[in-house]
Design a protein around this motif. Structure first.
Motif, PDB file in Angstrom:
ATOM      1  N   LEU A  82       1.053  -1.129  -0.090  1.00  8.83           N
ATOM      2  CA  LEU A  82      -0.101   0.112   0.260  1.00  8.83           C
ATOM      3  C   LEU A  82       0.839   1.216   0.202  1.00  8.83           C
ATOM      4  N   VAL A  83       0.563   2.409  -0.465  1.00 11.14           N
ATOM      5  CA  VAL A  83       1.155   3.625  -0.650  1.00 11.14           C
ATOM      6  C   VAL A  83       1.490   3.998   0.891  1.00 11.14           C
ATOM      7  N   SER A  84       0.585   3.666   1.802  1.00 18.99           N
ATOM      8  CA  SER A  84       0.706   3.995   3.192  1.00 18.99           C
ATOM      9  C   SER A  84       1.874   3.236   3.917  1.00 18.99           C
ATOM     10  N   ASP A  85       2.191   2.073   3.072  1.00 19.67           N
ATOM     11  CA  ASP A  85       3.267   1.426   3.825  1.00 19.67           C
ATOM     12  C   ASP A  85       4.612   2.220   3.647  1.00 19.67           C
ATOM     13  N   SER A  86       4.816   3.222   2.797  1.00 21.38           N
ATOM     14  CA  SER A  86       5.975   3.915   2.530  1.00 21.38           C
ATOM     15  C   SER A  86       6.514   4.536   3.993  1.00 21.38           C
ATOM     16  N   ALA A  87       7.583   3.983   4.089  1.00 17.17           N
ATOM     17  CA  ALA A  87       8.426   4.432   5.521  1.00 17.17           C
ATOM     18  C   ALA A  87       9.796   3.994   5.698  1.00 17.17           C
ATOM     19  N   LEU A  88      10.247   4.011   6.983  1.00 18.22           N
ATOM     20  CA  LEU A  88      11.612   3.476   6.932  1.00 18.22           C
ATOM     21  C   LEU A  88      11.446   2.308   7.754  1.00 18.22           C
ATOM     22  N   TYR A  89      12.153   1.095   7.545  1.00 16.70           N
ATOM     23  CA  TYR A  89      12.270  -0.166   8.038  1.00 16.70           C
ATOM     24  C   TYR A  89      13.462  -0.665   8.517  1.00 16.70           C
ATOM     25  N   PHE A  90      13.275  -0.737   9.901  1.00 20.31           N
ATOM     26  CA  PHE A  90      14.424  -1.394  10.483  1.00 20.31           C
ATOM     27  C   PHE A  90      14.343  -2.844  11.019  1.00 20.31           C
ATOM     28  N   ALA A  92      16.218  -5.567  13.697  1.00 18.40           N
ATOM     29  CA  ALA A  92      17.085  -5.584  14.799  1.00 18.40           C
ATOM     30  C   ALA A  92      17.116  -7.104  15.344  1.00 18.40           C
ATOM     31  N   VAL A  93      18.385  -7.047  16.280  1.00 24.37           N
ATOM     32  CA  VAL A  93      18.576  -8.521  17.009  1.00 24.37           C
ATOM     33  C   VAL A  93      18.866  -7.929  18.358  1.00 24.37           C
ATOM     34  N   ARG A  94      18.317  -8.931  19.235  1.00 27.48           N
ATOM     35  CA  ARG A  94      18.467  -8.841  20.826  1.00 27.48           C
ATOM     36  C   ARG A  94      19.881  -9.230  21.056  1.00 27.48           C
ATOM     37  N   ASP A  95      20.656  -8.309  21.964  1.00 26.62           N
ATOM     38  CA  ASP A  95      21.993  -8.710  22.345  1.00 26.62           C
ATOM     39  C   ASP A  95      22.167  -8.216  23.843  1.00 26.62           C
ATOM     40  N   THR A  96      22.043  -9.198  24.564  1.00 24.84           N
ATOM     41  CA  THR A  96      22.331  -8.703  26.260  1.00 24.84           C
ATOM     42  C   THR A  96      21.541  -7.459  26.568  1.00 24.84           C
ATOM     43  N   GLY A  97      20.274  -7.816  26.523  1.00 24.80           N
ATOM     44  CA  GLY A  97      19.376  -6.623  27.197  1.00 24.80           C
ATOM     45  C   GLY A  97      19.193  -5.281  26.248  1.00 24.80           C
ATOM     46  N   LYS A  98      19.407  -5.486  25.031  1.00 24.29           N
ATOM     47  CA  LYS A  98      19.366  -4.262  24.256  1.00 24.29           C
ATOM     48  C   LYS A  98      19.170  -4.628  22.916  1.00 24.29           C
ATOM     49  N   LEU A  99      18.357  -3.835  22.230  1.00 22.64           N
ATOM     50  CA  LEU A  99      18.386  -4.184  20.551  1.00 22.64           C
ATOM     51  C   LEU A  99      19.431  -3.419  19.646  1.00 22.64           C
ATOM     52  N   ILE A 100      20.071  -4.230  18.893  1.00 22.51           N
ATOM     53  CA  ILE A 100      20.969  -3.963  17.914  1.00 22.51           C
ATOM     54  C   ILE A 100      20.207  -3.625  16.589  1.00 22.51           C
ATOM     55  N   PHE A 101      20.265  -2.346  15.984  1.00 18.38           N
ATOM     56  CA  PHE A 101      19.507  -2.155  14.580  1.00 18.38           C
ATOM     57  C   PHE A 101      20.060  -2.376  13.432  1.00 18.38           C
ATOM     58  N   GLY A 102      19.630  -2.486  12.177  1.00 20.90           N
ATOM     59  CA  GLY A 102      20.414  -2.436  11.093  1.00 20.90           C
ATOM     60  C   GLY A 102      20.225  -0.868  10.777  1.00 20.90           C
ATOM     61  N   GLN A 103      20.798  -0.717   9.476  1.00 14.88           N
ATOM     62  CA  GLN A 103      20.830   0.575   9.082  1.00 14.88           C
ATOM     63  C   GLN A 103      19.876   1.053   8.313  1.00 14.88           C
ATOM     64  N   GLY A 104      18.386   0.487   8.260  1.00 17.84           N
ATOM     65  CA  GLY A 104      17.492   0.987   8.066  1.00 17.84           C
ATOM     66  C   GLY A 104      17.242   0.874   6.280  1.00 17.84           C
ATOM     67  N   THR A 105      16.030   0.601   5.850  1.00 16.46           N
ATOM     68  CA  THR A 105      15.826   0.798   4.351  1.00 16.46           C
ATOM     69  C   THR A 105      14.436   1.177   4.315  1.00 16.46           C
ATOM     70  N   THR A 106      14.412   2.259   3.300  1.00 13.07           N
ATOM     71  CA  THR A 106      13.267   3.265   3.123  1.00 13.07           C
ATOM     72  C   THR A 106      12.605   2.358   2.131  1.00 13.07           C
ATOM     73  N   LEU A 107      11.419   2.112   2.367  1.00 16.69           N
ATOM     74  CA  LEU A 107      10.348   1.552   1.586  1.00 16.69           C
ATOM     75  C   LEU A 107       9.578   2.903   0.584  1.00 16.69           C
ATOM     76  N   GLN A 108       9.647   2.820  -0.718  1.00 15.62           N
ATOM     77  CA  GLN A 108       8.709   3.758  -1.185  1.00 15.62           C
ATOM     78  C   GLN A 108       7.695   2.951  -1.993  1.00 15.62           C
ATOM     79  N   VAL A 109       6.327   3.044  -1.911  1.00 19.44           N
ATOM     80  CA  VAL A 109       5.464   2.402  -2.661  1.00 19.44           C
ATOM     81  C   VAL A 109       4.862   3.388  -3.585  1.00 19.44           C
ATOM     82  N   LYS A 110       4.835   3.234  -4.994  1.00 20.03           N
ATOM     83  CA  LYS A 110       4.273   4.101  -5.857  1.00 20.03           C
ATOM     84  C   LYS A 110       2.845   3.897  -6.328  1.00 20.03           C
ATOM     85  N   PRO A 111       1.598   4.895  -6.312  1.00 21.10           N
ATOM     86  CA  PRO A 111       0.472   4.555  -6.490  1.00 21.10           C
ATOM     87  C   PRO A 111       0.495   3.921  -8.141  1.00 21.10           C
TER      88      PRO A 111
END
Lengths: 111, 110
Positions: A82-90, A92-111
């Motif tokens: 959906l167009v409304s899915d356009s956002a930044l997606y991360f 992540a993996v859990r590591d000793t009490g915290k989340l480590i995030f990837g660098q993120g992927t921008t998703l663009q959904v075109k109408p």
């Protein structure tokens, strides 16, 4: 140390088409994996997680992710974007009490 | 009924100043976090508290000092602000695996 990688800075899809956002992980032991979404000027929202059990995990807003141990991947998918899915997606993996995030992927959904 | 609330939402300040960001959660979670998101959107853990006790401190400069007066609050005080401190700071809380994030505080140091 645990880590995740998102190989694509941006993914472009047409509305109605299936989407995949890729994530690979590097962990010692069993991974606890997560997907989050960030809309502009907002905080991160939890989509889904894999701890154990079925390799196909279903989450919010029609998203799902497939855990693949042999390929050390945890790709995010949705059958029909959906167009409304356009956002930044991360990923992540859990590591000793915290989340480590990837660098993120921008998703663009075109109408 | 915001779950994790941060104030202020925006903060513009001059180099050398001292500023604080406040965070409150009404979810009853035991653990709270501060994350920093830089201009490239990369997210990095700074601190974590569990029931008012510091459990994670990820080599953050000691100009940054978190304070947790009770398990529902985790504030972040920053001394002698530098240009490189400009970022979005996110507070989060968790009962265990899943984190709930606040909407962020955009700090701009000029």
């Amino acid at each position: 140390a645990q880590s995740v990688a998102q190989p694509e800075d941006q993914v472009n899809v047409a509305e109605g088409n299936p989407l995949t956002v890729k994530c690979t992980y590097s962990v010692s032991g069993n991974p606890y994996l997560f997907w989050y979404v960030q809309y502009p000027n907002r905080g991160l929202q939890f989509l889904l997680k894999y701890i154990t059990g079925d390799n196909l995990v279903k989450g919010s807003y029609g998203f799902e992710a497939e855990f693949n141990k042999s390929q050390t991947s945890f790709h995010l998918k949705k059958p029909s974007a959906l167009v409304s899915d356009s956002a930044l997606y991360f990923c992540a993996v859990r590591d000793t009490g915290k989340l480590i995030f990837g660098q993120g992927t921008t998703l663009q959904v075109k109408p | 009924d915001t779950a994790v609330s941060q104030t202020p939402k925006y903060l513009v300040t001059q180099m050398g100043n001292d500023k604080s960001i406040k965070c409150e959660q009404n979810l009853g979670h035991d653990t709270m976090y501060w994350y920093k998101q830089d201009s490239k959107k990369f997210l990095k853990i700074m601190f974590s508290y569990n029931n008012k006790e510091l459990i994670i401190n990820e080599t953050v400069p000691n100009r940054f000092s978190p304070k947790s007066p009770d398990k529902a609050h985790l504030n972040l005080h920053i001394n002698s602000l530098e240009l490189g401190d400009s970022a979005v700071y996110f507070c989060a809380s968790s009962p265990g695996q899943v984190l709930t994030f606040g909407s962020g505080t955009r700090l701009t140091v000029v």
